[in-house]
Design a protein around this motif. Structure first.
Motif, PDB file in Angstrom:
ATOM      1  N   LEU A  81       0.817  -1.212   0.000  1.00 46.78           N
ATOM      2  CA  LEU A  81       0.000   0.000   0.000  1.00 46.78           C
ATOM      3  C   LEU A  81       0.854   1.268   0.000  1.00 46.78           C
ATOM      4  O   LEU A  81       0.549   2.223  -0.713  1.00 46.78           O
ATOM      5  CB  LEU A  81      -0.947   0.003   1.202  1.00 46.78           C
ATOM      6  N   PHE A  82       1.920   1.273   0.772  1.00 41.53           N
ATOM      7  CA  PHE A  82       2.783   2.456   0.800  1.00 41.53           C
ATOM      8  C   PHE A  82       3.599   2.605  -0.480  1.00 41.53           C
ATOM      9  O   PHE A  82       3.815   3.718  -0.957  1.00 41.53           O
ATOM     10  CB  PHE A  82       3.708   2.434   2.014  1.00 41.53           C
ATOM     11  N   ILE A  83       4.054   1.515  -1.053  1.00 44.28           N
ATOM     12  CA  ILE A  83       4.843   1.588  -2.292  1.00 44.28           C
ATOM     13  C   ILE A  83       3.972   2.063  -3.452  1.00 44.28           C
ATOM     14  O   ILE A  83       4.422   2.816  -4.309  1.00 44.28           O
ATOM     15  CB  ILE A  83       5.515   0.234  -2.583  1.00 44.28           C
ATOM     16  N   ILE A  84       2.706   1.641  -3.468  1.00 48.33           N
ATOM     17  CA  ILE A  84       1.788   2.084  -4.525  1.00 48.33           C
ATOM     18  C   ILE A  84       1.597   3.596  -4.478  1.00 48.33           C
ATOM     19  O   ILE A  84       1.431   4.247  -5.508  1.00 48.33           O
ATOM     20  CB  ILE A  84       0.435   1.347  -4.395  1.00 48.33           C
ATOM     21  N   GLN A  85       1.629   4.189  -3.293  1.00 57.29           N
ATOM     22  CA  GLN A  85       1.403   5.621  -3.147  1.00 57.29           C
ATOM     23  C   GLN A  85       2.589   6.485  -3.568  1.00 57.29           C
ATOM     24  O   GLN A  85       2.446   7.698  -3.682  1.00 57.29           O
ATOM     25  CB  GLN A  85       1.053   5.954  -1.695  1.00 57.29           C
ATOM     26  N   LEU A  86       3.731   5.883  -3.801  1.00 61.03           N
ATOM     27  CA  LEU A  86       4.906   6.657  -4.208  1.00 61.03           C
ATOM     28  C   LEU A  86       4.701   7.232  -5.605  1.00 61.03           C
ATOM     29  O   LEU A  86       4.222   6.557  -6.508  1.00 61.03           O
ATOM     30  CB  LEU A  86       6.157   5.774  -4.218  1.00 61.03           C
ATOM     31  N   MET A  87       5.064   8.482  -5.783  1.00 61.39           N
ATOM     32  CA  MET A  87       4.968   9.110  -7.103  1.00 61.39           C
ATOM     33  C   MET A  87       6.122   8.637  -8.000  1.00 61.39           C
ATOM     34  O   MET A  87       5.958   8.459  -9.185  1.00 61.39           O
ATOM     35  CB  MET A  87       5.025  10.628  -6.982  1.00 61.39           C
ATOM     36  N   GLU A  88       7.277   8.482  -7.397  1.00 63.89           N
ATOM     37  CA  GLU A  88       8.469   8.113  -8.149  1.00 63.89           C
ATOM     38  C   GLU A  88       9.163   6.966  -7.436  1.00 63.89           C
ATOM     39  O   GLU A  88       9.496   7.056  -6.261  1.00 63.89           O
ATOM     40  CB  GLU A  88       9.395   9.328  -8.212  1.00 63.89           C
ATOM     41  N   LEU A  89       9.338   5.867  -8.138  1.00 64.63           N
ATOM     42  CA  LEU A  89      10.001   4.713  -7.530  1.00 64.63           C
ATOM     43  C   LEU A  89      11.511   4.912  -7.550  1.00 64.63           C
ATOM     44  O   LEU A  89      12.126   5.020  -8.600  1.00 64.63           O
ATOM     45  CB  LEU A  89       9.666   3.429  -8.293  1.00 64.63           C
ATOM     46  N   SER A  90      12.078   5.001  -6.376  1.00 67.09           N
ATOM     47  CA  SER A  90      13.530   5.018  -6.251  1.00 67.09           C
ATOM     48  C   SER A  90      13.892   4.135  -5.067  1.00 67.09           C
ATOM     49  O   SER A  90      13.047   3.805  -4.243  1.00 67.09           O
ATOM     50  CB  SER A  90      14.062   6.442  -6.093  1.00 67.09           C
ATOM     51  N   ALA A 124      15.825   4.415  -2.249  1.00 68.91           N
ATOM     52  CA  ALA A 124      15.831   4.869  -0.850  1.00 68.91           C
ATOM     53  C   ALA A 124      14.436   4.882  -0.222  1.00 68.91           C
ATOM     54  O   ALA A 124      14.260   4.349   0.882  1.00 68.91           O
ATOM     55  CB  ALA A 124      16.485   6.240  -0.749  1.00 68.91           C
ATOM     56  N   PRO A 125      13.417   5.456  -0.871  1.00 69.92           N
ATOM     57  CA  PRO A 125      12.087   5.416  -0.243  1.00 69.92           C
ATOM     58  C   PRO A 125      11.516   4.005  -0.116  1.00 69.92           C
ATOM     59  O   PRO A 125      10.845   3.687   0.861  1.00 69.92           O
ATOM     60  CB  PRO A 125      11.213   6.258  -1.166  1.00 69.92           C
ATOM     61  N   VAL A 126      11.785   3.164  -1.100  1.00 68.49           N
ATOM     62  CA  VAL A 126      11.273   1.785  -1.037  1.00 68.49           C
ATOM     63  C   VAL A 126      11.907   1.036   0.126  1.00 68.49           C
ATOM     64  O   VAL A 126      11.218   0.331   0.867  1.00 68.49           O
ATOM     65  CB  VAL A 126      11.506   1.052  -2.378  1.00 68.49           C
ATOM     66  N   ILE A 127      13.204   1.193   0.325  1.00 65.86           N
ATOM     67  CA  ILE A 127      13.874   0.543   1.456  1.00 65.86           C
ATOM     68  C   ILE A 127      13.342   1.098   2.767  1.00 65.86           C
ATOM     69  O   ILE A 127      13.109   0.356   3.724  1.00 65.86           O
ATOM     70  CB  ILE A 127      15.401   0.708   1.341  1.00 65.86           C
ATOM     71  N   GLY A 128      13.118   2.405   2.822  1.00 68.30           N
ATOM     72  CA  GLY A 128      12.543   3.013   4.018  1.00 68.30           C
ATOM     73  C   GLY A 128      11.160   2.471   4.323  1.00 68.30           C
ATOM     74  O   GLY A 128      10.822   2.214   5.480  1.00 68.30           O
ATOM     75  N   ILE A 129      10.359   2.285   3.290  1.00 73.06           N
ATOM     76  CA  ILE A 129       9.018   1.728   3.484  1.00 73.06           C
ATOM     77  C   ILE A 129       9.107   0.284   3.963  1.00 73.06           C
ATOM     78  O   ILE A 129       8.373  -0.131   4.863  1.00 73.06           O
ATOM     79  CB  ILE A 129       8.201   1.834   2.173  1.00 73.06           C
ATOM     80  N   LEU A 130       9.996  -0.498   3.363  1.00 74.09           N
ATOM     81  CA  LEU A 130      10.127  -1.901   3.761  1.00 74.09           C
ATOM     82  C   LEU A 130      10.579  -2.034   5.215  1.00 74.09           C
ATOM     83  O   LEU A 130      10.116  -2.914   5.938  1.00 74.09           O
ATOM     84  CB  LEU A 130      11.087  -2.634   2.822  1.00 74.09           C
ATOM     85  N   ILE A 131      11.461  -1.147   5.641  1.00 72.34           N
ATOM     86  CA  ILE A 131      11.913  -1.179   7.039  1.00 72.34           C
ATOM     87  C   ILE A 131      10.829  -0.626   7.963  1.00 72.34           C
ATOM     88  O   ILE A 131      10.544  -1.188   9.013  1.00 72.34           O
ATOM     89  CB  ILE A 131      13.231  -0.394   7.191  1.00 72.34           C
TER      90      ILE A 131
END
Length: 59
Positions: free
Chosen positions: A21-30, A32-39
């Motif tokens: 759900l949080f990854i889907i809300q990202l405007m731009e996949l990069s 650092a944010p994906v790793i932050g969301i996973l953690i």
């Protein structure tokens, strides 16, 4: 009641749902944010998994 009696599937399902759900809300996949969301998804998954394990105990 020990940790091994909790159903681990609840934790895994909540982790996957929250992460997706949080990854889907990202405007731009990069990376650092994906790793932050996973953690960061670990904490809500632990909380929600524990709540469901207390509510739906095995009889």
């Amino acid at each position: 009641m020990s940790f091994s009696t909790f159903r681990k599937l609840d934790y895994v399902l909540f982790y996957l749902i929250i992460s997706i759900l949080f990854i889907i809300q990202l405007m731009e996949l990069s990376l650092a944010p994906v790793i932050g969301i996973l953690i960061g998804s670990i904490i809500p998954a632990l909380i929600l998994g524990t709540i469901t394990n207390f509510i739906f105990r095995k009889k």
